[in-house]
Scaffold this active site. Structure first.
Site, PDB file in Angstrom:
ATOM      1  N   GLU A  83      -1.577  -5.510   8.500  1.00  0.00           N
ATOM      2  CA  GLU A  83      -0.732  -4.831   9.501  1.00  0.00           C
ATOM      3  C   GLU A  83      -1.484  -5.040  10.963  1.00  0.00           C
ATOM      4  OE1 GLU A  83       0.092  -0.700   8.820  1.00  0.00           O
ATOM      5  OE2 GLU A  83       0.838  -1.259   7.026  1.00  0.00           O
ATOM      6  N   LYS A 128      -1.395  -9.342   2.989  1.00  0.00           N
ATOM      7  CA  LYS A 128      -0.753  -9.132   4.131  1.00  0.00           C
ATOM      8  C   LYS A 128      -1.489  -7.931   4.759  1.00  0.00           C
ATOM      9  CE  LYS A 128       3.265  -6.147   3.883  1.00  0.00           C
ATOM     10  NZ  LYS A 128       2.750  -4.897   4.542  1.00  0.00           N
ATOM     11  N   GLU A 142       9.195  -4.267  10.589  1.00  0.00           N
ATOM     12  CA  GLU A 142       9.649  -2.897   9.956  1.00  0.00           C
ATOM     13  C   GLU A 142      10.082  -2.008  11.221  1.00  0.00           C
ATOM     14  OE1 GLU A 142       6.949  -1.108   7.348  1.00  0.00           O
ATOM     15  OE2 GLU A 142       8.079   0.695   7.271  1.00  0.00           O
ATOM     16  N   ASP A 174       0.915  -1.110  -0.100  1.00  0.00           N
ATOM     17  CA  ASP A 174       0.076   0.063   0.167  1.00  0.00           C
ATOM     18  C   ASP A 174       0.887   1.171   0.052  1.00  0.00           C
ATOM     19  OD1 ASP A 174       0.993  -0.321   2.599  1.00  0.00           O
ATOM     20  OD2 ASP A 174      -0.948  -0.106   3.573  1.00  0.00           O
ATOM     21  N   SER A 175       2.209   0.969  -0.065  1.00  0.00           N
ATOM     22  CA  SER A 175       3.066   2.172  -0.198  1.00  0.00           C
ATOM     23  C   SER A 175       2.906   2.717  -1.748  1.00  0.00           C
ATOM     24  CB  SER A 175       4.322   1.654  -0.064  1.00  0.00           C
ATOM     25  OG  SER A 175       4.864   0.563  -1.050  1.00  0.00           O
TER      26      SER A 175
HETATM   27  O1  KIV Z   1       3.633  -1.196   1.640  1.00  0.00           O
HETATM   28  C1  KIV Z   1       4.689  -1.521   1.812  1.00  0.00           C
HETATM   29  O2  KIV Z   1       5.380  -1.206   0.944  1.00  0.00           O
HETATM   30  C2  KIV Z   1       5.252  -2.373   2.812  1.00  0.00           C
HETATM   31  C3  KIV Z   1       6.706  -2.732   2.973  1.00  0.00           C
HETATM   32  C4  KIV Z   1       7.496  -1.221   3.468  1.00  0.00           C
HETATM   33  C5  KIV Z   1       6.917  -3.653   3.944  1.00  0.00           C
HETATM   34  O3  KIV Z   1       4.481  -2.754   3.623  1.00  0.00           O
END
Ligand code: KIV
Length: 272
Positions: A123, A121, A190, A52-53
């Site tokens: 969090e 994934k 992280e 989600d980055s």
């Molecule tokens: O969204 C992302 O890119 C991430 C990584 C920094 C692990 O969760």
């Protein structure tokens, strides 16, 4: 060619657990589009994270919170069309899994069905355990994410290292053990102290993949645009830059601009 590239024609969640038991480190990078994913996959990277980055990197938002499920599905399906070998893990975006496990399952099913991603994934630890369990009941593999969890940035207030104090470190370790017990196939840690990350990796049989978590874990992940040096303004200590693509691209764009203005481009061999 890496050992893994030779050994695994397709990387699966099972391959990652095997890599951990064989002491082979796992490589993971982000990708959000077809072209980048094709290069990352072809280079033999084990896991591609559609993170989600993308909210920051692709859309220019200040945080990861605004990105939507539809946008994540768009990015993930572009990546999937490119990939032949890597395992593709897709982030469930903020607001699509917290607090309501039925929503979590619906969101994960949409990701799997509409993008073709291989895993999701999420969090968080104990506070989202119900959501994780419910997603797992549908046969969808789940990767956990603890430590600095950017979707909670307004709770933390800063992007600094997490779990430096004993109490937070203890909760992190408990959460990591819980995620393994629930059935997560791997865990991202992280920005936590290297010693704590190593302890977690040693206590868990599932792979622990670190970003800013030192070398004592089972694998490493970076944001591709950061490691290529495309993002000049982001300079955390953990980031190793393999290229200065920002400068390289600027040079190329400036040269193109000059060539167009001076009518050097196109020349006689560059036309029909
Ligand atoms: O969204 C992302 O890119 C991430 C990584 C920094 C692990 O969760």
């Amino acid at each position: 060619m890496s050992v893994a590239k030779k050994q695994y024609k397709r990387v699966t969640t099972k391959s990652l657990v095997e890599m951990k038991s064989n002491n082979e480190k796992i490589s993971m990078l982000t990708a959000y589009d077809y072209t980048m994913a094709k290069i990352v996959d072809g280079a033999g990277i084990d896991v591609i994270l559609v993170g989600d980055s993308a909210s920051n990197v692709m859309a220019g938002h200040e945080t990861t919170l605004p990105i939507t499920l539809n946008e994540m599905i768009y990015h993930a399906s572009s990546v999937i069309r490119a990939v032949e070998r890597s395992l593709v893990v897709v982030d469930l975006p903020f607001g699509t899994y917290q607090g309501n496990s039925k929503n979590a399952l619906d969101s994960a099913i949409r990701i799997m069905k509409e993008s073709g991603g291989h895993a999701v994934k999420l969090e968080g630890g104990s506070e989202i355990s119900e959501s994780i369990s419910r997603i797992l009941t549908a046969g969808i593999p789940v990767m956990g994410h603890l430590g600095l969890t950017p979707q909670s940035i307004y709770k933390f207030g800063t992007y600094t290292v997490r779990a430096k104090e004993e109490e937070e470190a203890k909760k992190l370790l408990e959460d990591a053990l819980l995620l393994e017990q629930l059935g997560c196939f791997a865990l991202v840690l992280e920005k936590v102290p290297a010693k704590l990350a190593q302890e977690v990796a040693e206590k868990l049989s599932i792979p622990v993949i670190g970003i800013g978590a030192g070398g004592g874990v089972d694998g490493q992940v970076l944001v591709t645009h950061d490691m290529l040096g495309m993002t000049h303004e982001f300079n955390p200590r953990f980031l190793r830059r393999y290229l200065d693509l920002y400068q390289e691209m600027t040079n190329a764009f400036e040269q193109y601009n000059k060539d167009v203005k001076s009518q050097d481009f196109p020349n006689s061999s560059e036309q029909y």
